[in-house]
Scaffold this motif. Structure first.
Motif, mmCIF file in Angstrom:
data_model
loop_
_atom_site.group_PDB
_atom_site.id
_atom_site.type_symbol
_atom_site.label_atom_id
_atom_site.label_comp_id
_atom_site.label_asym_id
_atom_site.label_seq_id
_atom_site.Cartn_x
_atom_site.Cartn_y
_atom_site.Cartn_z
ATOM 1 N N ALA A 208 0.111 -1.026 -0.391
ATOM 2 C CA ALA A 208 0.233 -0.309 0.245
ATOM 3 C C ALA A 208 0.914 1.699 0.099
ATOM 4 O O ALA A 208 -0.003 2.271 -0.381
ATOM 5 N N VAL A 209 1.926 1.466 0.397
ATOM 6 C CA VAL A 209 2.794 2.455 0.309
ATOM 7 C C VAL A 209 4.678 2.577 -0.105
ATOM 8 O O VAL A 209 4.712 3.379 -0.137
ATOM 9 N N VAL A 210 4.264 1.501 -0.824
ATOM 10 C CA VAL A 210 5.773 0.911 -1.943
ATOM 11 C C VAL A 210 6.280 1.898 -2.477
ATOM 12 O O VAL A 210 7.432 2.168 -2.718
ATOM 13 N N ALA A 211 4.921 2.465 -3.500
ATOM 14 C CA ALA A 211 5.205 3.247 -4.280
ATOM 15 C C ALA A 211 5.412 4.872 -4.126
ATOM 16 O O ALA A 211 6.735 5.247 -4.615
ATOM 17 N N ASP A 212 4.777 5.490 -2.501
ATOM 18 C CA ASP A 212 5.362 6.393 -1.723
ATOM 19 C C ASP A 212 6.494 6.651 -1.520
ATOM 20 O O ASP A 212 7.441 7.915 -1.344
ATOM 21 N N ASP A 213 6.572 4.914 -0.961
ATOM 22 C CA ASP A 213 9.036 5.172 -0.590
ATOM 23 C C ASP A 213 9.424 5.400 -1.525
ATOM 24 O O ASP A 213 10.536 5.881 -1.708
ATOM 25 N N LEU A 214 8.662 4.177 -2.621
ATOM 26 C CA LEU A 214 10.361 4.749 -3.775
ATOM 27 C C LEU A 214 10.365 6.262 -4.416
ATOM 28 O O LEU A 214 11.188 6.158 -4.749
ATOM 29 N N GLY A 215 9.160 6.776 -4.270
ATOM 30 C CA GLY A 215 9.105 7.939 -5.084
ATOM 31 C C GLY A 215 9.536 9.269 -3.680
ATOM 32 O O GLY A 215 9.240 10.300 -3.717
ATOM 33 N N GLU A 216 10.017 8.597 -2.719
ATOM 34 C CA GLU A 216 10.537 9.486 -1.981
ATOM 35 C C GLU A 216 9.628 10.797 -1.332
ATOM 36 O O GLU A 216 9.803 11.943 -0.826
ATOM 37 N N ARG A 217 8.500 10.109 -0.869
ATOM 38 C CA ARG A 217 7.095 11.100 -0.113
ATOM 39 C C ARG A 217 7.334 10.588 1.050
ATOM 40 O O ARG A 217 7.327 11.110 1.756
ATOM 41 N N THR A 218 7.858 9.503 1.480
ATOM 42 C CA THR A 218 7.545 8.931 2.544
ATOM 43 C C THR A 218 8.482 8.167 3.019
ATOM 44 O O THR A 218 8.983 7.700 2.054
ATOM 45 N N MET A 219 8.810 7.281 4.322
ATOM 46 C CA MET A 219 9.442 6.302 4.826
ATOM 47 C C MET A 219 9.231 5.516 6.179
ATOM 48 O O MET A 219 8.112 6.269 5.993
ATOM 49 N N LEU A 220 9.248 4.074 5.516
ATOM 50 C CA LEU A 220 8.819 3.612 6.784
ATOM 51 C C LEU A 220 9.426 3.662 8.591
ATOM 52 O O LEU A 220 8.602 3.760 9.339
ATOM 53 N N GLY A 221 10.568 4.306 8.426
ATOM 54 C CA GLY A 221 11.384 3.888 9.739
ATOM 55 C C GLY A 221 11.401 3.611 10.568
ATOM 56 O O GLY A 221 10.910 2.186 10.015
ATOM 57 N N ASP A 222 11.561 2.818 11.644
ATOM 58 C CA ASP A 222 11.548 2.170 12.527
ATOM 59 C C ASP A 222 9.879 1.554 12.981
ATOM 60 O O ASP A 222 10.044 0.328 13.182
ATOM 61 N N ALA A 223 9.169 2.700 12.790
ATOM 62 C CA ALA A 223 8.186 1.754 13.427
ATOM 63 C C ALA A 223 7.730 1.397 12.082
ATOM 64 O O ALA A 223 6.965 -0.400 12.557
ATOM 65 N N GLY A 224 7.550 1.598 10.727
ATOM 66 C CA GLY A 224 7.024 0.689 9.472
ATOM 67 C C GLY A 224 8.232 -0.717 9.397
ATOM 68 O O GLY A 224 7.700 -1.066 9.787
ATOM 69 N N ALA A 225 9.478 -0.534 9.853
ATOM 70 C CA ALA A 225 10.256 -1.706 9.478
ATOM 71 C C ALA A 225 9.728 -2.884 10.556
ATOM 72 O O ALA A 225 9.810 -4.081 9.968
ATOM 73 N N HIS A 226 10.056 -2.440 11.964
ATOM 74 C CA HIS A 226 9.921 -3.086 12.853
ATOM 75 C C HIS A 226 8.094 -4.005 12.949
ATOM 76 O O HIS A 226 8.227 -4.752 13.215
ATOM 77 N N ALA A 227 7.488 -3.292 12.937
ATOM 78 C CA ALA A 227 6.007 -3.992 12.732
ATOM 79 C C ALA A 227 5.781 -4.749 11.319
ATOM 80 O O ALA A 227 6.089 -5.416 11.531
ATOM 81 N N LEU A 228 6.258 -4.256 10.189
ATOM 82 C CA LEU A 228 5.875 -5.281 9.082
ATOM 83 C C LEU A 228 7.340 -6.797 8.973
ATOM 84 O O LEU A 228 6.790 -7.462 9.142
ATOM 85 N N GLY A 229 8.176 -6.637 9.265
ATOM 86 C CA GLY A 229 8.871 -7.522 10.476
ATOM 87 C C GLY A 229 8.574 -7.969 10.980
ATOM 88 O O GLY A 229 8.581 -9.584 11.228
ATOM 89 N N ALA A 230 7.958 -8.319 12.078
ATOM 90 C CA ALA A 230 7.267 -8.382 13.084
ATOM 91 C C ALA A 230 6.570 -9.630 12.854
ATOM 92 O O ALA A 230 6.084 -10.770 13.010
ATOM 93 N N ALA A 231 5.276 -8.574 11.696
ATOM 94 C CA ALA A 231 4.348 -9.386 11.415
ATOM 95 C C ALA A 231 4.630 -10.637 9.909
ATOM 96 O O ALA A 231 4.004 -11.376 10.594
ATOM 97 N N LEU A 232 5.573 -10.211 10.040
ATOM 98 C CA LEU A 232 5.895 -11.022 8.495
ATOM 99 C C LEU A 232 6.874 -12.771 9.282
ATOM 100 O O LEU A 232 6.604 -13.543 9.391
ATOM 101 N N GLY A 233 8.013 -12.179 10.053
ATOM 102 C CA GLY A 233 8.488 -13.495 11.540
ATOM 103 C C GLY A 233 7.319 -14.288 12.094
ATOM 104 O O GLY A 233 8.052 -15.129 12.290
#
Length: 245
Positions: free
Chosen positions: A185-210
């Motif tokens: 849902a946010v990868v296009a905005d991330d690649l377009g350098e409009r937003t970034m996941l930060g620690d919140a997003g990276a850890h949330a996605l990683g924990a859910a994937l784990g």
């Protein structure tokens, strides 16, 4: 067919919630949630809390086993990561934060390290029955959260990593579809350098994937994943001390 429909539903809920939360946060601009990226552009951090909520709520229709563990791990990763996003300083790596802790200073990184680790162990205990498997599952969940954060050094890299690593898991159940839908849902905005996941997003996605990885594996698979993730964490911490540029 039922399994396929559930997987599509999980992906859709996660993506829809993520997008709605992200757009809502963007309308409430807050300078505390803005950063300068590697290219010197100002980007927001709203993708972080958006994917944390999206992945957590997306996991609800996934059903058992693993739904409760995924919600707990994803939300804990998001909260601990958000605290580090807002309160963090220049220090990076386990040794820097543990060194500060030995000196009596509790850094935001230490809060994140122990918070995500504890949530991983609790989630692992919800997933597995035997003590050894509970611990291994906890290591996989917390380790995957750290790994996704470790690769989040360029636009889109963490989100694309989640999509790539989660895809094989779709064959073994719908749980992996939650972090994948949130990331998509946010990868296009991330690649377009409009937003970034930060620690919140990276850890949330990683924990859910784990959690999805841990739920789909027995003891041997858990041990292999845990060993690889620990090795990646050690390498990442060492690389910070010896950068190539």
């Amino acid at each position: 067919m039922i399994g396929f429909c559930r997987t599509v539903g999980v992906f859709g809920v996660a993506a829809g919630v993520t997008r709605a939360v992200y757009e809502g946060l963007r309308r409430r601009r807050d300078e505390r949630w803005e950063r300068t990226n590697h290219a010197g552009r100002t980007v927001d951090l709203y993708a972080g809390p958006a994917v944390a909520l999206g992945a957590a709520l997306g996991a609800l229709p996934a059903g058992a086993p693993g739904r409760g563990a995924a919600v707990l791990a994803g939300l804990a990763g998001g909260v601990c990561g958000a605290y580090d996003d807002v309160k963090g300083d220049h220090r990076r790596g386990f040794r820097a934060h543990l060194g500060a802790l030995r000196g009596g200073e509790v850094t935001s990184g230490a809060v994140k390290l122990f918070g995500v680790g504890a949530a991983g162990l609790v989630a692992g205990a919800l997933l597995k029955e035997r003590p050894v498997d509970k611990v291994l599952a906890g290591v996989v969940i917390a380790g995957t959260a750290h790994f996704v954060n470790l690769v989040d050094v360029r636009p889109g890299r963490a989100a694309l990593t989640v999509l790539a690593l989660g895809a094989p898991g779709l064959l073994r159940g719908p749980l992996a579809a939650a972090p994948m839908g949130a990331a998509a849902a946010v990868v296009a905005d991330d690649l377009g350098e409009r937003t970034m996941l930060g620690d919140a997003g990276a850890h949330a996605l990683g924990a859910a994937l784990g959690t999805a990885i841990a739920a789909a594996n027995g003891r041997v698979g858990l041990a292999v994943h845990a060993a690889g993730l620990v090795a990646a964490a050690v390498y990442g911490d060492t690389a910070r001390d010896h950068p190539c540029e």
